[in-house]
Scaffold this active site. Structure first.
Site, PDB file in Angstrom:
ATOM      1  N   GLU A 118     -99.673  82.995 -61.618  1.00  0.00           N
ATOM      2  CA  GLU A 118    -100.493  83.065 -60.404  1.00  0.00           C
ATOM      3  C   GLU A 118     -99.883  83.876 -59.271  1.00  0.00           C
ATOM      4  OE1 GLU A 118    -103.610  81.873 -60.233  1.00  0.00           O
ATOM      5  OE2 GLU A 118    -103.373  81.296 -62.337  1.00  0.00           O
ATOM      6  N   SER A 135    -132.564  20.862 -61.996  1.00  0.00           N
ATOM      7  CA  SER A 135    -131.732  19.717 -62.376  1.00  0.00           C
ATOM      8  C   SER A 135    -130.234  19.975 -62.277  1.00  0.00           C
ATOM      9  CB  SER A 135    -132.075  19.287 -63.807  1.00  0.00           C
ATOM     10  OG  SER A 135    -133.403  18.796 -63.860  1.00  0.00           O
TER      11      SER A 135
END
Length: 779
Positions: free
Chosen positions: A194, A472
């Protein structure tokens, strides 16, 4: 003649004056333009310099919070097969490597798996990497050996699965590294491919541009770029991806400013953390630290040369050279990087050849950034927002350790999908929705949570927000309240299950019915709960008082306001599945309340512990009364409304649970626990139309299918010291002995057992008292 001469001279002087004036004006304009241009340029450069310094010296990156599941702890005897362990390793992004060359690798041979674990900092300790060998039987771990020291390991905690992230507006992630932590091969690879002149240029490199142009001409295509590392950093860190002359000029100026202001090493370190290297679903992968784990499942410091070169190759184009999608391109680009490193003398030709002979060996992408369990993560976010700002949650790199068990969660999601599809084949059942909460019985930690049928979406969270009548499920609270008065109610107290009319204000009388629309006469207290008789329950609740029953509910951790109407006794109260779970967690905790929690700890990016959520427990209700209620709920499962569960469980598993059904079967509930897990299941419809399911035919079926897959421990209820067992004749409720036909043992709070003997007891000696004294001596 003289006059003519003067005239010509006058005209000449005028021309000369005009030329002089014009020239002076032009110079002045040029000077003004130059000064103005210089002023504007310097002002603009000052503006750029301010922006460069502000961002570079301030908070450079917003690091999202990472959310982790509960780590798996390995030990000899742990119920885990070699195949399931390999699946766990793959979920943790470990990769197979015969050489175990780096952290995060494993090798499986038959019933043995050798693993090189990762360094990981937990909320309570830092765990270094180890090389271990795990041997398995057909069903469990046989032993764990530390290969380096050739010794047994008692327990090993694996690094946890990342289940999500909390992002800021821009969805990007990175793992920050220091320059000194970067492998030497990475730095040299970047310089070779690079920016060979990085340590010589001042931000831009004319020699690099010329070299790139020549290389591209020779190759007949673009093989090199002319931008320096500094320019690339500026483009990624400060600018947009727009292609324009203005952006390019800004890039050059800002690169030169960056070079003038900061050292080469500071620029290079920023570049290592900023460069874009891929896409993980909706989240951008930035920096080599995260890219190393994303592609290879290993920390950057351990990567071999060929993998480092693969990462460097991505800089030129993460999408174009994606090794998962375009392996040939990625391989070609990696080999070119290796050749460039060799050409620059950073590695030898032999090293390059050996590295090029290696495969890419990238791991499968499982999208670690994806929020995999949105219902549970919604709970985590809500708890965190009570103590942290949104900005801190999404930008400070927090590590959030949760209680979620991904194995249990995945099993739950599959079970919900399978069972709801089956249930919808029944008549009058369609458009079903569900919510399920699973906790560890001993700690109240949430092991799994489903907020709806669609487990992948982040819609309405029914587990936290669906307020529904619980039917219940409230009955154990009514009976618990009654049993706290042992002089009035015991497990065998006869109660009337006959019609009752409850007077209300303004003539609003209430006449409840049993589910089967029948009356069952006088029954024992335990029978009334086992068969969920409404009439008997209302009589008990009205006797002890609705307000007193609500107080018991409050003490069990439910804070939602409820109406003090008699219908509360049959579950008219509306609660969320999470609130029901808190209520039953107290029953599962033997009367001790443990706040349900989904988070264990929050740790800062530097490893400092910010917040802990320790296990807390307090007595909420009478443990003795709770023990008796739990034995009654075991009877619910043995011979009452929950008995179908024993088609899938051994008869001695001791299941504890209760069904719940609301009017017109709009809500199907089940809450129950085994020795290791408590689960609460709700099934219904979002439009509140009848679901066509009772608690037994709907929610219980999901609960049973789930628990038989995840539970490994039966229930072992331990009676408190003041619980005494007594033989009782079920015909008359009087004391008996084991020789009496049909006699059963029941638990009683000391002093509350029957005192009269059944006629079946021949001897005047009290054999029951003798037997109790032998078994449970009175302290």
């Amino acid at each position: 003649m003289a006059e003519n001469t003067r005239k010509r001279g006058s005209r000449y002087d005028k021309k000369k004056l005009t030329k002089k004036t014009t020239s002076s004006w032009f110079r002045n304009m040029v000077l003004i333009f130059f000064v103005g241009f210089t002023f504007i340029l310097l002002s603009y450069l000052g503006y750029l310099d301010y922006n460069v310094r502000k961002q570079f010296e301030g908070k450079r990156w917003a690091i999202p919070a990472h959310v982790y599941a509960s780590p798996v702890e390995l030990y000899a005897g742990y119920n885990l097969t070699a195949a399931k362990f390999e699946a766990l390793l793959q979920e943790l992004h470990y990769r197979q490597d015969a050489h175990l060359s780096s952290e995060g690798t494993y090798l499986k041979k038959g019933q043995q798996v050798t693993v090189k674990t990762r360094d990981f900092t937990f909320w309570d300790q830092k765990q270094p990497s180890i090389l271990m060998r795990v041997s398995f039987t057909d069903s469990a771990i046989e032993n764990i050996i530390d290969v380096a020291q050739s010794k047994d390991l008692a327990i090993v905690r694996m690094d946890p699965v990342q289940i999500g992230s909390l992002y800021p507006t821009i969805k990007e992630d990175r793992i920050l590294i220091k320059l000194e932590e970067a492998p030497d091969a990475l730095i040299k690879g970047l310089l070779a491919s690079e920016d060979r002149d990085f340590y010589e240029h001042f931000g831009i490199s004319f020699r690099g541009i010329a070299r790139a142009m020549w290389a591209n001409v020779l190759a007949g295509g673009i093989v090199q770029g002319g931008s320096t590392i500094t320019q690339q950093l500026v483009k990624n860190f400060y600018l947009t991806s727009e292609r324009s002359l203005v952006r390019k000029v800004n890039e050059v100026f800002m690169a030169m400013i960056l070079e003038a202001r900061y050292s080469k090493n500071a620029i290079l370190e920023a570049y290592l953390n900023e460069v874009y290297l891929g896409q993980d679903g909706g989240s951008a992968v930035h920096g080599f630290g995260l890219a190393s784990e994303f592609y290879f499942g290993s920390s950057l410091k351990d990567l071999p040369l060929e993998h480092v070169a693969s990462l460097v190759a991505l800089v030129r184009g993460p999408s174009y050279y994606d090794p998962r999608r375009y392996a040939d391109r990625a391989l070609q680009r990696r080999d070119l990087v290796l050749d460039e490193m060799a050409a620059e003398g950073y590695i030898t030709e032999k090293q390059a050849v050996e590295a090029k002979a290696k495969p890419l060996s990238v791991i499968a992408n499982t999208h670690r950034s994806t929020n995999r369990y949105p219902g549970f993560l919604d709970l985590v976010k809500r708890q965190l927002r009570e103590e942290y700002r949104e900005e801190d949650l999404t930008s400070e790199g927090l590590r959030i350790f949760t209680t979620l068990d991904t194995g249990v969660q995945d099993t739950l999601e599959k079970t919900v999908t399978e069972k709801l599809n089956q249930l919808e084949k029944l008549p009058r059942t369609k458009d079903l929705e569900t919510a399920v909460v699973v906790t560890r019985r001993d700690s109240g930690e949430i092991a799994a949570l489903v907020s709806g049928r669609e487990t992948a979406g982040a819609g309405f969270n029914r587990a936290l927000d669906a307020v529904r009548p619980i039917g219940s499920l409230i009955k154990p609270i009514v009976y618990l309240t009654a049993l706290e008065y042992p002089n009035r109610y015991t497990i065998t107290t006869p109660v009337s299950d006959t019609a009752i009319l409850v007077k209300g204000p303004n003539g609003n009388d209430w006449s409840p019915k049993n589910y089967d629309h029948k009356e069952h006469g006088t029954v024992g207290l335990h029978t009334a709960l086992a068969h969920s008789y409404n009439l008997a329950t209302v009589r008990i609740g009205m006797d002890v008082g609705v307000a007193r029953t609500v107080k018991t509910l409050r003490s069990m951790g439910v804070t939602r306001p409820v109406d003090l109407f008699p219908s509360f006794l049959l579950g008219a109260a509306q609660l969320t599945p999470m609130e029901v779970t808190q209520m039953y967690q107290t029953l599962a905790g033997d009367g001790f309340s443990t706040p349900i929690r989904g988070i264990r700890a929050v740790v800062a990016a530097d490893g400092a512990r910010l917040q802990s959520y320790p296990f807390t427990v307090k007595q909420a209700v009478d443990p003795s009364a709770t023990y008796i209620v739990n034995t009654m709920l075991q009877e619910v499962m043995y011979r009452g409304t929950g008995s179908s569960a024993y088609a899938d469980f051994p008869k001695d598993y001791g299941l504890v649970g209760k069904t719940g059904t609301t009017n017109d079967s709009k809500d199907s509930w089940f809450a129950g626990y085994t020795g290791d897990y408590l689960s609460v299941v709700w099934i219904g419809r979002d439009d509140n139309k009848p679901a066509g399911l009772t608690g037994a035919s709907g929610a219980l079926q999901v609960w049973t299918s789930l628990m038989k897959k995840i539970s490994n421990q039966p229930v072992n209820l331990i009676p408190p010291d003041n619980i005494k067992m007594a033989w009782v004749d079920p015909v008359n409720g009087l004391l008996a002995n084991e020789d009496c036909v049909g006699a059963k043992q029941y638990p009683y709070i000391a002093g509350s057992a029957p005192v009269e003997f059944s006629p079946c007891v021949d001897s005047t000696v009290n054999p029951v008292e003798s037997w109790i004294n032998d078994l449970l001596p009175n302290n």
